[in-house]
Design a protein around this motif. Structure first.
Motif, PDB file in Angstrom:
ATOM      1  N   SER A 200    -136.138 -53.053  -4.528  1.00  0.00           N
ATOM      2  CA  SER A 200    -136.200 -52.550  -5.903  1.00  0.00           C
ATOM      3  C   SER A 200    -137.648 -52.252  -6.303  1.00  0.00           C
ATOM      4  O   SER A 200    -137.901 -51.318  -7.073  1.00  0.00           O
ATOM      5  CB  SER A 200    -135.520 -53.495  -6.891  1.00  0.00           C
ATOM      6  N   LEU A 201    -138.586 -53.004  -5.759  1.00  0.00           N
ATOM      7  CA  LEU A 201    -139.994 -52.710  -6.042  1.00  0.00           C
ATOM      8  C   LEU A 201    -140.366 -51.320  -5.508  1.00  0.00           C
ATOM      9  O   LEU A 201    -141.042 -50.534  -6.188  1.00  0.00           O
ATOM     10  CB  LEU A 201    -140.892 -53.782  -5.410  1.00  0.00           C
ATOM     11  N   LEU A 202    -139.888 -51.000  -4.311  1.00  0.00           N
ATOM     12  CA  LEU A 202    -140.160 -49.675  -3.733  1.00  0.00           C
ATOM     13  C   LEU A 202    -139.657 -48.576  -4.665  1.00  0.00           C
ATOM     14  O   LEU A 202    -140.370 -47.610  -4.942  1.00  0.00           O
ATOM     15  CB  LEU A 202    -139.427 -49.525  -2.396  1.00  0.00           C
ATOM     16  N   ASN A 203    -138.420 -48.749  -5.151  1.00  0.00           N
ATOM     17  CA  ASN A 203    -137.868 -47.737  -6.059  1.00  0.00           C
ATOM     18  C   ASN A 203    -138.695 -47.629  -7.327  1.00  0.00           C
ATOM     19  O   ASN A 203    -139.000 -46.533  -7.794  1.00  0.00           O
ATOM     20  CB  ASN A 203    -136.417 -48.074  -6.421  1.00  0.00           C
ATOM     21  N   ARG A 204    -139.073 -48.785  -7.870  1.00  0.00           N
ATOM     22  CA  ARG A 204    -139.819 -48.736  -9.130  1.00  0.00           C
ATOM     23  C   ARG A 204    -141.192 -48.080  -8.956  1.00  0.00           C
ATOM     24  O   ARG A 204    -141.628 -47.331  -9.818  1.00  0.00           O
ATOM     25  CB  ARG A 204    -140.000 -50.151  -9.683  1.00  0.00           C
ATOM     26  N   ARG A 213    -145.289 -40.375  -2.956  1.00  0.00           N
ATOM     27  CA  ARG A 213    -144.893 -41.019  -1.702  1.00  0.00           C
ATOM     28  C   ARG A 213    -145.277 -42.503  -1.733  1.00  0.00           C
ATOM     29  O   ARG A 213    -146.318 -42.850  -2.287  1.00  0.00           O
ATOM     30  CB  ARG A 213    -145.624 -40.315  -0.557  1.00  0.00           C
ATOM     31  N   VAL A 214    -144.405 -43.321  -1.145  1.00  0.00           N
ATOM     32  CA  VAL A 214    -144.693 -44.753  -1.059  1.00  0.00           C
ATOM     33  C   VAL A 214    -144.635 -45.181   0.401  1.00  0.00           C
ATOM     34  O   VAL A 214    -143.689 -44.863   1.113  1.00  0.00           O
ATOM     35  CB  VAL A 214    -143.670 -45.598  -1.870  1.00  0.00           C
ATOM     36  N   ARG A 215    -145.685 -45.885   0.834  1.00  0.00           N
ATOM     37  CA  ARG A 215    -145.697 -46.474   2.173  1.00  0.00           C
ATOM     38  C   ARG A 215    -145.840 -47.974   2.036  1.00  0.00           C
ATOM     39  O   ARG A 215    -146.197 -48.476   0.963  1.00  0.00           O
ATOM     40  CB  ARG A 215    -146.905 -45.965   2.985  1.00  0.00           C
ATOM     41  N   PHE A 216    -145.616 -48.689   3.120  1.00  0.00           N
ATOM     42  CA  PHE A 216    -145.837 -50.137   3.081  1.00  0.00           C
ATOM     43  C   PHE A 216    -146.188 -50.641   4.470  1.00  0.00           C
ATOM     44  O   PHE A 216    -145.786 -50.064   5.470  1.00  0.00           O
ATOM     45  CB  PHE A 216    -144.610 -50.870   2.533  1.00  0.00           C
ATOM     46  N   THR A 217    -146.969 -51.723   4.511  1.00  0.00           N
ATOM     47  CA  THR A 217    -147.313 -52.339   5.788  1.00  0.00           C
ATOM     48  C   THR A 217    -147.746 -53.774   5.558  1.00  0.00           C
ATOM     49  O   THR A 217    -148.314 -54.053   4.498  1.00  0.00           O
ATOM     50  CB  THR A 217    -148.406 -51.523   6.513  1.00  0.00           C
ATOM     51  N   SER A 218    -147.472 -54.720   6.481  1.00  0.00           N
ATOM     52  CA  SER A 218    -146.614 -54.648   7.632  1.00  0.00           C
ATOM     53  C   SER A 218    -145.281 -55.322   7.326  1.00  0.00           C
ATOM     54  O   SER A 218    -145.304 -56.467   6.891  1.00  0.00           O
ATOM     55  CB  SER A 218    -147.191 -55.461   8.785  1.00  0.00           C
ATOM     56  N   PRO A 219    -144.194 -54.640   7.602  1.00  0.00           N
ATOM     57  CA  PRO A 219    -142.902 -55.311   7.435  1.00  0.00           C
ATOM     58  C   PRO A 219    -142.603 -56.205   8.640  1.00  0.00           C
ATOM     59  O   PRO A 219    -143.210 -56.055   9.699  1.00  0.00           O
ATOM     60  CB  PRO A 219    -141.918 -54.150   7.371  1.00  0.00           C
ATOM     61  N   HIS A 220    -141.673 -57.124   8.470  1.00  0.00           N
ATOM     62  CA  HIS A 220    -141.225 -57.979   9.578  1.00  0.00           C
ATOM     63  C   HIS A 220    -139.763 -57.615   9.869  1.00  0.00           C
ATOM     64  O   HIS A 220    -138.979 -57.441   8.933  1.00  0.00           O
ATOM     65  CB  HIS A 220    -141.335 -59.453   9.173  1.00  0.00           C
ATOM     66  N   PRO A 221    -139.402 -57.511  11.172  1.00  0.00           N
ATOM     67  CA  PRO A 221    -138.029 -57.093  11.504  1.00  0.00           C
ATOM     68  C   PRO A 221    -136.956 -57.933  10.808  1.00  0.00           C
ATOM     69  O   PRO A 221    -135.909 -57.403  10.424  1.00  0.00           O
ATOM     70  CB  PRO A 221    -137.955 -57.287  13.021  1.00  0.00           C
ATOM     71  N   LEU A 222    -137.218 -59.222  10.619  1.00  0.00           N
ATOM     72  CA  LEU A 222    -136.178 -60.085  10.033  1.00  0.00           C
ATOM     73  C   LEU A 222    -135.868 -59.749   8.581  1.00  0.00           C
ATOM     74  O   LEU A 222    -134.832 -60.137   8.070  1.00  0.00           O
ATOM     75  CB  LEU A 222    -136.619 -61.550  10.105  1.00  0.00           C
ATOM     76  N   TYR A 223    -136.763 -59.078   7.906  1.00  0.00           N
ATOM     77  CA  TYR A 223    -136.535 -58.757   6.491  1.00  0.00           C
ATOM     78  C   TYR A 223    -136.094 -57.315   6.276  1.00  0.00           C
ATOM     79  O   TYR A 223    -136.125 -56.835   5.152  1.00  0.00           O
ATOM     80  CB  TYR A 223    -137.780 -59.091   5.658  1.00  0.00           C
ATOM     81  N   PHE A 224    -135.713 -56.645   7.367  1.00  0.00           N
ATOM     82  CA  PHE A 224    -135.138 -55.312   7.174  1.00  0.00           C
ATOM     83  C   PHE A 224    -133.667 -55.443   6.826  1.00  0.00           C
ATOM     84  O   PHE A 224    -132.792 -55.304   7.650  1.00  0.00           O
ATOM     85  CB  PHE A 224    -135.372 -54.399   8.389  1.00  0.00           C
ATOM     86  N   THR A 225    -133.400 -55.754   5.564  1.00  0.00           N
ATOM     87  CA  THR A 225    -132.035 -56.003   5.107  1.00  0.00           C
ATOM     88  C   THR A 225    -131.286 -54.683   4.949  1.00  0.00           C
ATOM     89  O   THR A 225    -131.897 -53.607   4.928  1.00  0.00           O
ATOM     90  CB  THR A 225    -132.076 -56.678   3.726  1.00  0.00           C
ATOM     91  N   ASP A 226    -129.956 -54.784   4.807  1.00  0.00           N
ATOM     92  CA  ASP A 226    -129.149 -53.580   4.565  1.00  0.00           C
ATOM     93  C   ASP A 226    -129.566 -52.925   3.255  1.00  0.00           C
ATOM     94  O   ASP A 226    -129.615 -51.710   3.146  1.00  0.00           O
ATOM     95  CB  ASP A 226    -127.662 -53.932   4.534  1.00  0.00           C
ATOM     96  N   GLU A 227    -129.892 -53.772   2.251  1.00  0.00           N
ATOM     97  CA  GLU A 227    -130.311 -53.225   0.951  1.00  0.00           C
ATOM     98  C   GLU A 227    -131.556 -52.346   1.142  1.00  0.00           C
ATOM     99  O   GLU A 227    -131.627 -51.236   0.606  1.00  0.00           O
ATOM    100  CB  GLU A 227    -130.643 -54.379  -0.012  1.00  0.00           C
ATOM    101  N   LEU A 228    -132.486 -52.836   1.958  1.00  0.00           N
ATOM    102  CA  LEU A 228    -133.723 -52.087   2.179  1.00  0.00           C
ATOM    103  C   LEU A 228    -133.437 -50.781   2.918  1.00  0.00           C
ATOM    104  O   LEU A 228    -133.982 -49.722   2.583  1.00  0.00           O
ATOM    105  CB  LEU A 228    -134.719 -52.973   2.936  1.00  0.00           C
ATOM    106  N   LEU A 229    -132.563 -50.858   3.899  1.00  0.00           N
ATOM    107  CA  LEU A 229    -132.209 -49.673   4.665  1.00  0.00           C
ATOM    108  C   LEU A 229    -131.542 -48.615   3.776  1.00  0.00           C
ATOM    109  O   LEU A 229    -131.881 -47.430   3.828  1.00  0.00           O
ATOM    110  CB  LEU A 229    -131.276 -50.093   5.808  1.00  0.00           C
TER     111      LEU A 229
END
Ligand code: SAH
Ligand code: SF4
Ligand code: F3S
Length: 408
Positions: A200-204, A213-229
């Motif tokens: 939701s932060l990304l959307n906001r 455009r919005v980028r982010f770094t570094s994500p962790h594989p374990l937190y790539f939730t379905d909601e995020l996808l």
């Protein structure tokens, strides 16, 4: 007027921290200079993730002895992760050093400056000019304990910044001209502030006027939730490039590193991201103490399967106090050999990735009249010229090295 020369080592979070530290210095009358010989103060913001990174910062500090002798009134501030690790011992070894400001104390940097008695009374801070792309720190620290990694010990546990503050920071930067916002944190997608999730932060952030455009770094594989996808799929302002460090292609090594995922889970996550149009880059460590030839072969095969856009490859570097530092090291020649094999493979595959872009349409944020960065992070050269800061849609006609040539 106090002229400050800033030298930053390490990751983007350190870049953002340097900006923050400069704000406190600017409130005390400082302006930036890129001429060391004209500077009255030096701020060295350091990294200690590998021995080499720390060594570079220390050798720069060593070279400053002469600079300080030329004018003993000059001020040297040694900040960040290596400063946190080495602490007070630094002042003994480098008696000409004025201030040691460890990474954990960034929130108290202003008080640290005041305590030193070297600076004027603070007034209004003056932010550095904002470029087309601006960093926004959303969390500090790390709650993981990967067995090779020093970051949790020098940065401490996670604290998430309040969503309101993050949105205000991003809005200020957008107003000052930033078209692209890069959200920063060591496990950035683990962000949570009350009910505000990372998705939701990304959307906001993407809804802030002026943000393209919005980028982010570094994500962790374990937190790539379905909601995020889902969010990523539905929001075209989220860049189609994800930097997702894998570290190793062997599930056994990943377990020994305490990464918390398997090779299969990582591949599953990146396939889902690639299906959403994302290009993936990664970090890989070669020569972790328990890495066998077979484990290394699995890293090579993962690189084959994953079709990374880029992979930053590092030789394992033991960090004092981490669990892996207790283990028997592999011989240096093995590390060298594996690194060079891996780098060759990565280079060949990246070439193929660039060639595969021919015929695709890229959304490019122009950084120069003929050049910009696409959503997938490719550098793109356009045929006609465009105003800097414009978003341009164009088709790839040729790929050369790490540059795509496009026609609009
Ligand atoms: N938080 C990020 C990584 C931060 S450190 C993550 O977990 O994905 C940046 C990179 O440095 C890591 O991805 C890793 O590849 C590398 N690194 C960290 N510690 C290292 C060590 N001891 N030796 C070699 N490389 C290391
Ligand atoms: Fe280090 Fe692991 Fe935290 Fe990344 S997730 S900063 S590698 S401990
Ligand atoms: Fe280095 Fe600290 Fe970043 S150790 S990689 S500067 S968090």
């Amino acid at each position: 007027m106090l002229r400050v020369f800033i030298q930053t080592y390490g990751c983007q979070m350190n870049e953002a921290d340097s900006e923050e530290m400069f704000l406190h210095l600017s409130a005390r009358g400082a302006v930036r200079t890129d001429q060391l010989d004209q500077a009255d103060a030096v701020l060295i913001n350091t990294c200690t993730v590998r021995d080499h990174a720390e060594h570079r910062a220390l050798s720069f500090l060593g070279r400053l002895a002469k600079w300080k002798r030329e004018n003993p009134k000059r001020i040297i501030i040694f900040a960040g992760c290596a400063a946190q690790r080495l602490g007070k011992a630094l002042q003994k070894r480098y008696p000409y050093l004025n201030i040691v400001a460890g990474a954990k104390g960034i929130e108290h940097f202003s008080e640290t400056l005041d305590k030193s008695g070297l600076f004027a009374t603070p007034g209004q801070p003056v932010a550095s000019p904002v470029g087309l792309s601006a960093y926004v720190t959303i969390m500090r620290g790390c709650n993981f304990n990967c067995t090779y990694c020093i970051v949790p010990s020098v940065r401490g546990p996670v604290t998430c910044l309040p969503a309101q503050d993050i949105l205000a920071d991003a809005a200020r930067k957008a107003k000052a001209g930033a078209k692209e916002i890069m959200l920063l944190g060591q496990t950035v997608n683990a962000y949570q502030d009350g009910t505000v999730s990372f998705a939701s932060l990304l959307n906001r952030v993407s809804e802030i006027p002026g943000v393209e455009r919005v980028r982010f770094t570094s994500p962790h594989p374990l937190y790539f939730t379905d909601e995020l996808l889902r969010t990523l799929e539905q929001n075209p302002k989220i860049a189609r490039h994800i930097h997702l460090p894998v570290q190793s292609g062997s599930t056994k090594v990943l377990q020994e590193m305490k990464r918390g995922y398997t090779r299969e889970l990582f591949l599953e996550k990146i396939r889902a991201l690639q299906a959403a149009g994302c290009h993936i880059s990664t970090d890989i460590i070669v020569g972790f103490p328990t890495e066998t030839e077979d484990d290394f072969a699995q890293t090579l095969s993962l690189v084959d399967e994953a079709q990374f856009l880029a992979a930053y490859c590092f030789k394992y570097s033991p960090r004092q106090g981490t669990p892996a530092a207790q283990m028997q090291l592999l011989p240096e020649n093995i590390l060298e050999k594996r690194l060079s094999i891996l780098l060759n493979k990565v280079r060949d595959l990246a070439d193929a990735t660039y060639q595969r872009q021919i015929g695709t349409v890229q959304e490019v944020l122009m950084e120069e009249p003929h050049k910009g960065r696409s959503s997938g992070s490719f550098w793109v050269q356009t045929k006609t010229s465009h105003p800097v800061g414009n978003m341009v849609s164009c088709k790839v006609v040729k790929a050369e090295g790490t540059l795509l040539f496009c026609e609009e």
